[in-house]
Design a protein around this motif. Structure first.
Motif, PDB file in Angstrom:
ATOM      1  N   MET A  78       0.827  -1.210   0.000  1.00 44.06           N
ATOM      2  CA  MET A  78       0.000   0.000   0.000  1.00 44.06           C
ATOM      3  C   MET A  78       0.861   1.261   0.000  1.00 44.06           C
ATOM      4  SD  MET A  78      -2.944  -1.420  -0.075  1.00 44.06           S
ATOM      5  CE  MET A  78      -3.960   0.056   0.095  1.00 44.06           C
ATOM      6  N   GLY A  79       1.900   1.265   0.826  1.00 41.73           N
ATOM      7  CA  GLY A  79       2.757   2.445   0.921  1.00 41.73           C
ATOM      8  C   GLY A  79       3.509   2.721  -0.366  1.00 41.73           C
ATOM      9  N   ASN A  80       4.108   1.704  -0.948  1.00 42.81           N
ATOM     10  CA  ASN A  80       4.898   1.908  -2.168  1.00 42.81           C
ATOM     11  C   ASN A  80       4.018   2.196  -3.370  1.00 42.81           C
ATOM     12  OD1 ASN A  80       7.610   1.687  -1.237  1.00 42.81           O
ATOM     13  ND2 ASN A  80       7.314  -0.509  -0.967  1.00 42.81           N
ATOM     14  N   PHE A  81       2.755   1.768  -3.326  1.00 39.88           N
ATOM     15  CA  PHE A  81       1.828   2.162  -4.400  1.00 39.88           C
ATOM     16  C   PHE A  81       1.608   3.672  -4.359  1.00 39.88           C
ATOM     17  CE2 PHE A  81      -2.697   2.942  -5.617  1.00 39.88           C
ATOM     18  CZ  PHE A  81      -2.529   2.786  -6.987  1.00 39.88           C
ATOM     19  N   GLY A  82       1.360   4.211  -3.155  1.00 37.92           N
ATOM     20  CA  GLY A  82       1.187   5.659  -3.028  1.00 37.92           C
ATOM     21  C   GLY A  82       2.452   6.415  -3.388  1.00 37.92           C
ATOM     22  N   LEU A  83       3.605   5.889  -2.961  1.00 38.38           N
ATOM     23  CA  LEU A  83       4.883   6.534  -3.284  1.00 38.38           C
ATOM     24  C   LEU A  83       5.122   6.551  -4.785  1.00 38.38           C
ATOM     25  CD1 LEU A  83       7.573   7.761  -2.326  1.00 38.38           C
ATOM     26  CD2 LEU A  83       8.455   5.428  -2.073  1.00 38.38           C
ATOM     27  N   TYR A  84       4.754   5.480  -5.465  1.00 40.40           N
ATOM     28  CA  TYR A  84       4.907   5.397  -6.929  1.00 40.40           C
ATOM     29  C   TYR A  84       4.069   6.474  -7.620  1.00 40.40           C
ATOM     30  CZ  TYR A  84       4.670   3.430 -11.653  1.00 40.40           C
ATOM     31  OH  TYR A  84       4.733   3.253 -13.019  1.00 40.40           O
ATOM     32  N   LEU A  85       2.835   6.662  -7.142  1.00 39.25           N
ATOM     33  CA  LEU A  85       1.986   7.712  -7.723  1.00 39.25           C
ATOM     34  C   LEU A  85       2.649   9.078  -7.597  1.00 39.25           C
ATOM     35  CD1 LEU A  85      -1.525   6.639  -6.302  1.00 39.25           C
ATOM     36  CD2 LEU A  85      -0.651   6.260  -8.624  1.00 39.25           C
ATOM     37  N   GLN A  86       3.267   9.340  -6.450  1.00 36.44           N
ATOM     38  CA  GLN A  86       3.912  10.627  -6.201  1.00 36.44           C
ATOM     39  C   GLN A  86       5.141  10.815  -7.094  1.00 36.44           C
ATOM     40  OE1 GLN A  86       2.828  13.005  -3.957  1.00 36.44           O
ATOM     41  NE2 GLN A  86       4.433  14.379  -4.696  1.00 36.44           N
ATOM     42  N   LEU A  87       5.971   9.784  -7.188  1.00 36.68           N
ATOM     43  CA  LEU A  87       7.231   9.896  -7.928  1.00 36.68           C
ATOM     44  C   LEU A  87       7.011  10.006  -9.428  1.00 36.68           C
ATOM     45  CD1 LEU A  87       9.439   7.295  -6.004  1.00 36.68           C
ATOM     46  CD2 LEU A  87       9.396   9.772  -5.737  1.00 36.68           C
ATOM     47  N   THR A  88       5.993   9.332  -9.944  1.00 38.08           N
ATOM     48  CA  THR A  88       5.731   9.356 -11.392  1.00 38.08           C
ATOM     49  C   THR A  88       4.880  10.545 -11.813  1.00 38.08           C
ATOM     50  OG1 THR A  88       3.794   7.919 -11.082  1.00 38.08           O
ATOM     51  CG2 THR A  88       5.912   6.842 -11.577  1.00 38.08           C
ATOM     52  N   GLY A  89       4.340  11.285 -10.833  1.00 45.76           N
ATOM     53  CA  GLY A  89       3.480  12.409 -11.161  1.00 45.76           C
ATOM     54  C   GLY A  89       2.064  12.002 -11.520  1.00 45.76           C
ATOM     55  N   ALA A  90       1.746  10.718 -11.350  1.00 45.17           N
ATOM     56  CA  ALA A  90       0.385  10.249 -11.669  1.00 45.17           C
ATOM     57  C   ALA A  90      -0.642  10.860 -10.729  1.00 45.17           C
ATOM     58  CB  ALA A  90       0.333   8.720 -11.591  1.00 45.17           C
ATOM     59  N   TYR A  91      -0.235  11.140  -9.495  1.00 42.31           N
ATOM     60  CA  TYR A  91      -1.138  11.769  -8.533  1.00 42.31           C
ATOM     61  C   TYR A  91      -0.291  12.425  -7.447  1.00 42.31           C
ATOM     62  CZ  TYR A  91      -5.249  12.567  -5.630  1.00 42.31           C
ATOM     63  OH  TYR A  91      -6.253  13.155  -4.910  1.00 42.31           O
ATOM     64  N   ASP A  92      -0.583  13.695  -7.131  1.00 45.39           N
ATOM     65  CA  ASP A  92       0.190  14.434  -6.133  1.00 45.39           C
ATOM     66  C   ASP A  92      -0.390  14.178  -4.735  1.00 45.39           C
ATOM     67  OD1 ASP A  92       1.809  16.122  -4.715  1.00 45.39           O
ATOM     68  OD2 ASP A  92       1.384  17.907  -5.899  1.00 45.39           O
ATOM     69  N   VAL A  93       0.029  13.078  -4.131  1.00 41.30           N
ATOM     70  CA  VAL A  93      -0.497  12.678  -2.831  1.00 41.30           C
ATOM     71  C   VAL A  93      -0.118  13.683  -1.753  1.00 41.30           C
ATOM     72  CG1 VAL A  93      -0.478  10.864  -1.069  1.00 41.30           C
ATOM     73  CG2 VAL A  93      -0.362  10.254  -3.496  1.00 41.30           C
ATOM     74  N   VAL A  94       1.102  14.170  -1.787  1.00 47.19           N
ATOM     75  CA  VAL A  94       1.604  15.074  -0.749  1.00 47.19           C
ATOM     76  C   VAL A  94       0.784  16.360  -0.683  1.00 47.19           C
ATOM     77  CG1 VAL A  94       3.578  16.472  -0.011  1.00 47.19           C
ATOM     78  CG2 VAL A  94       3.937  14.124  -0.817  1.00 47.19           C
ATOM     79  N   SER A  95       0.431  16.901  -1.832  1.00 52.29           N
ATOM     80  CA  SER A  95      -0.378  18.130  -1.855  1.00 52.29           C
ATOM     81  C   SER A  95      -1.754  17.895  -1.248  1.00 52.29           C
ATOM     82  CB  SER A  95      -0.517  18.653  -3.283  1.00 52.29           C
ATOM     83  OG  SER A  95       0.726  19.055  -3.797  1.00 52.29           O
ATOM     84  N   VAL A  96      -2.382  16.777  -1.591  1.00 55.71           N
ATOM     85  CA  VAL A  96      -3.697  16.456  -1.030  1.00 55.71           C
ATOM     86  C   VAL A  96      -3.586  16.263   0.480  1.00 55.71           C
ATOM     87  CG1 VAL A  96      -5.612  14.820  -1.061  1.00 55.71           C
ATOM     88  CG2 VAL A  96      -4.463  15.432  -3.200  1.00 55.71           C
ATOM     89  N   LEU A  97      -2.533  15.592   0.906  1.00 55.23           N
ATOM     90  CA  LEU A  97      -2.310  15.384   2.343  1.00 55.23           C
ATOM     91  C   LEU A  97      -2.204  16.706   3.079  1.00 55.23           C
ATOM     92  CD1 LEU A  97      -1.518  13.639   4.855  1.00 55.23           C
ATOM     93  CD2 LEU A  97       0.841  13.776   4.016  1.00 55.23           C
ATOM     94  N   ASN A  98      -1.398  17.623   2.558  1.00 47.06           N
ATOM     95  CA  ASN A  98      -1.175  18.908   3.223  1.00 47.06           C
ATOM     96  C   ASN A  98      -2.389  19.822   3.168  1.00 47.06           C
ATOM     97  OD1 ASN A  98       1.441  18.065   3.779  1.00 47.06           O
ATOM     98  ND2 ASN A  98       2.311  19.057   1.963  1.00 47.06           N
ATOM     99  N   ASP A  99      -3.169  19.722   2.096  1.00 48.79           N
ATOM    100  CA  ASP A  99      -4.293  20.643   1.920  1.00 48.79           C
ATOM    101  C   ASP A  99      -5.604  20.117   2.506  1.00 48.79           C
ATOM    102  OD1 ASP A  99      -2.566  22.318   0.601  1.00 48.79           O
ATOM    103  OD2 ASP A  99      -3.147  21.631  -1.411  1.00 48.79           O
ATOM    104  N   GLN A 100      -5.832  18.793   2.412  1.00 48.87           N
ATOM    105  CA  GLN A 100      -7.139  18.248   2.791  1.00 48.87           C
ATOM    106  C   GLN A 100      -7.082  17.219   3.911  1.00 48.87           C
ATOM    107  OE1 GLN A 100      -9.786  17.461  -0.670  1.00 48.87           O
ATOM    108  NE2 GLN A 100      -8.020  18.002  -1.938  1.00 48.87           N
ATOM    109  N   GLY A 101      -5.882  16.812   4.321  1.00 56.79           N
ATOM    110  CA  GLY A 101      -5.756  15.874   5.429  1.00 56.79           C
ATOM    111  C   GLY A 101      -5.530  14.443   4.979  1.00 56.79           C
ATOM    112  N   ALA A 102      -5.092  13.634   5.919  1.00 54.59           N
ATOM    113  CA  ALA A 102      -4.709  12.255   5.612  1.00 54.59           C
ATOM    114  C   ALA A 102      -5.873  11.380   5.150  1.00 54.59           C
ATOM    115  CB  ALA A 102      -4.012  11.628   6.821  1.00 54.59           C
ATOM    116  N   PRO A 103      -7.052  11.407   5.816  1.00 54.25           N
ATOM    117  CA  PRO A 103      -8.130  10.509   5.365  1.00 54.25           C
ATOM    118  C   PRO A 103      -8.505  10.684   3.901  1.00 54.25           C
ATOM    119  CG  PRO A 103      -8.638  11.386   7.537  1.00 54.25           C
ATOM    120  CD  PRO A 103      -7.434  12.121   7.052  1.00 54.25           C
ATOM    121  N   ILE A 104      -8.624  11.930   3.460  1.00 54.76           N
ATOM    122  CA  ILE A 104      -8.980  12.168   2.057  1.00 54.76           C
ATOM    123  C   ILE A 104      -7.845  11.738   1.138  1.00 54.76           C
ATOM    124  CG2 ILE A 104      -9.498  13.979   0.368  1.00 54.76           C
ATOM    125  CD1 ILE A 104     -11.031  15.443   2.535  1.00 54.76           C
TER     126      ILE A 104
END
Length: 547
Positions: A371-397
């Motif tokens: 689960m963790g490396n799937f999310g990390l892969y999205l971030q590194l490839t630019g497929a989805y900016d997880v970090v921005s969503v985390l900082n702006d809308q919180g961890a659950p979202i």
């Protein structure tokens, strides 16, 4: 309903202590939160190294016990088979130990390390190191030391319950070899109450993570707004599930729920692994295992000592993460230990130690690795900016957004939400089961009174629910971790108590064991020696005659 079985002083004192903490937080939420946070900073900042020493010490102590003569002792009769099959046993201990928190942190924890890596690494200058540690540190925090902390209380509790046949499941009773009759005094009651308070607060931590996560998933599926009303309905629904499970008991309720939970978890992990970036997940997880093996002692003892010197900048990473996690495991340890002890009848001490550490660590490795490396892969490839969503809308979202990047997204979100609910329910029904056991003088046939189980089931829900409305749930979590500080010393006492009791029993057993086998062996060896001498003399006489 047999009220005579209830240990009323422990029962009432535990409930009163919780109210004594909760009521001031309700009346003076801001002042209470500030006080508890200052106390937490003091404990973590000045005694954090004790938590780290404790974790490493417990791990190596259990390895020693597992492969010593004490590890051969069977929890029950010598010819008794395990009460539960290995798969059900592993599923129950895993579900009780991690709850829905594993779904929360396994999916998103890497993002925090990605932004604030350990060892003073600058994420803007050392991106490769940052990525590697982001994938690794969560596996370490949920790895062998965490499960060793859980296992330590399980060993003496199971030993006293199944080997010495003590009809009580309590920390104070387990410390009797050290405390003697003091276990029955106010000191013993205080120890038991501290355990219960820590468990209630630790359960609040799991609730604080699980409820918003489930609500975010339900909101994504149904389109309903994430409100306090929706969270309340979800929390009450989960309470009904774990209340029924706890009422049905260990075999009919908790076991079946855990079996279903394990099957659903395996399906989710296999689906993400196959449909996600399989090669990246495999390589990143393997690399993380290597990093942990290479840096295990460094990660286990890193205290950031130069932070006390004004010329060096303090990151606060050890206190915010490793010390916090070790404290969290410590608060939960007596509860998980009690539950592991209760389900381990028929297994040897070695099987319990090795099985709990290996199965628990392996389960967490799979969750964080996949689960963790799937999310990390999205971030590194630019497929989805997880970090921005985390900082702006919180961890659950952010977590639900990661699941939405999978094929069959809506279906996978539904499965993820169901798994979160079941994980939360299995943790809470196990908690209420153990709380009921601890507040009884005796536990008939290993099952506490049903009304007692239900009481603690709803207590686990109502009080955190009240604080959730007031926004003070995080304060209760912090207070429970601070309150768990004395458990460091109780853990060392548990280790000494177990060694004193089990080693003493083994010596007594050897003393009264018949010696005929040993005597026969010695007699046979003496006969062989004499025979060799006679043959030697015969050969010498023959040689002399030949000459």
């Amino acid at each position: 309903m047999n009220r005579k079985l209830i240990d009323w002083p422990t029962f009432i004192a535990s409930f009163v202590l919780l109210l004594a903490v909760v009521i001031p937080l309700v009346i003076y939420p801001e002042a209470g939160e500030a006080f508890v946070n200052r106390l937490n900073d003091f404990v973590a900042g000045n005694f954090g190294f004790l938590y780290l020493i404790m974790g490493l010490g417990i791990f190596f102590f259990l390895i020693f016990v597992a492969f010593s003569q004490n590890g051969h002792v069977k929890l029950g009769e010598k010819d008794e088979k395990p009460e539960f099959g290995t798969a059900s046993w592993a599923g129950m201990l895993f579900s009780a130990g991690i709850g829905s928190s594993i779904l929360y942190w396994a999916t998103i924890e890497w993002a925090y390390y990605y932004q604030g890596p350990p060892f003073g690494i600058d994420p803007s200058e050392a991106q490769i190191e940052t990525i590697q540690w982001a994938s690794t540190y969560g596996i370490f925090h949920w790895g062998p030391i965490a499960w060793a902390i859980y296992t330590l209380p399980a060993i003496p509790m199971a030993y006293f319950f199944y080997v010495r046949k003590t009809p009580v499941i309590k920390i104070s009773e387990t410390l009797r070899p050290i405390l003697g009759n003091t276990s029955d005094s106010i000191i013993g009651k205080v120890i038991d109450v501290l355990f219960i308070f820590g468990l209630l607060g630790g359960a609040g931590t799991t609730l604080a993570l699980g409820t918003p996560l489930i609500t975010a998933g339900v909101s994504d599926i149904t389109g309903l707004e994430d409100t306090m009303l929706l969270r309340t309905i979800i929390l009450l629904g989960v309470t009904v599930i774990f209340g029924i499970s706890s009422y049905l008991g260990l075999k009919e309720g908790i076991k079946r729920l855990s079996d279903f939970n394990l099957a659903l978890a395996v399906f989710l992990l296999v689906f993400v692994f196959i449909t996600g970036p399989t090669l990246f997940i495999s390589e990143a997880t393997t690399n993380s295992i290597g990093l942990i093996l290479d840096n295990f002692f460094h990660m286990s003892t890193w205290t950031e000592p130069l932070a006390n010197i004004s010329n060096f900048e303090e990151t606060g990473f050890p206190e915010a993460w490793t010390v916090f996690y070790w404290a969290w495991w410590l608060v939960y340890a007596p509860f998980v230990g009690l539950f592991i002890a209760r389900i381990s009848r028929g297994r040897t001490i070695r099987q319990v130690i090795v099985g709990t550490i290996v199965y628990g660590s392996l389960g967490c490795l799979l969750f964080f690795g996949i689960m963790g490396n799937f999310g990390l892969y999205l971030q590194l490839t630019g497929a989805y900016d997880v970090v921005s969503v985390l900082n702006d809308q919180g961890a659950p979202i952010a977590i639900i957004s990661i699941i939405n990047q999978l094929p069959l997204a809506k279906l996978m979100v539904i499965i993820f939400v169901i798994l979160s609910i079941v994980f939360l329910a299995t943790t809470f029904d196990s908690s209420s089961y153990i709380l009921a056991s601890v507040t009884q003088k005796e536990v008939d046939d290993g099952e506490p009174e049903r009304w007692n189980r239900l009481f603690w089931a709803f207590t686990l829900c109502i009080l955190p629910l009240t604080l959730m409305f007031l926004g003070g749930l995080s304060t209760l979590q912090t207070a429970s971790i601070v309150g768990g500080f004395p458990l460091i010393f109780i853990m060392f006492m548990l280790a000494i108590s177990f060694m004193k009791a089990s080693t003493g029993d083994l010596k007594a057993e050897d003393k009264f064991r018949p010696k005929t086998v040993v005597l026969d062996y010695r007699r046979i060896r003496e006969r062989l020696r004499r025979r060799r001498l006679k043959l030697k003399e015969r050969d010498e006489e023959k040689n002399q005659r030949d000459e």
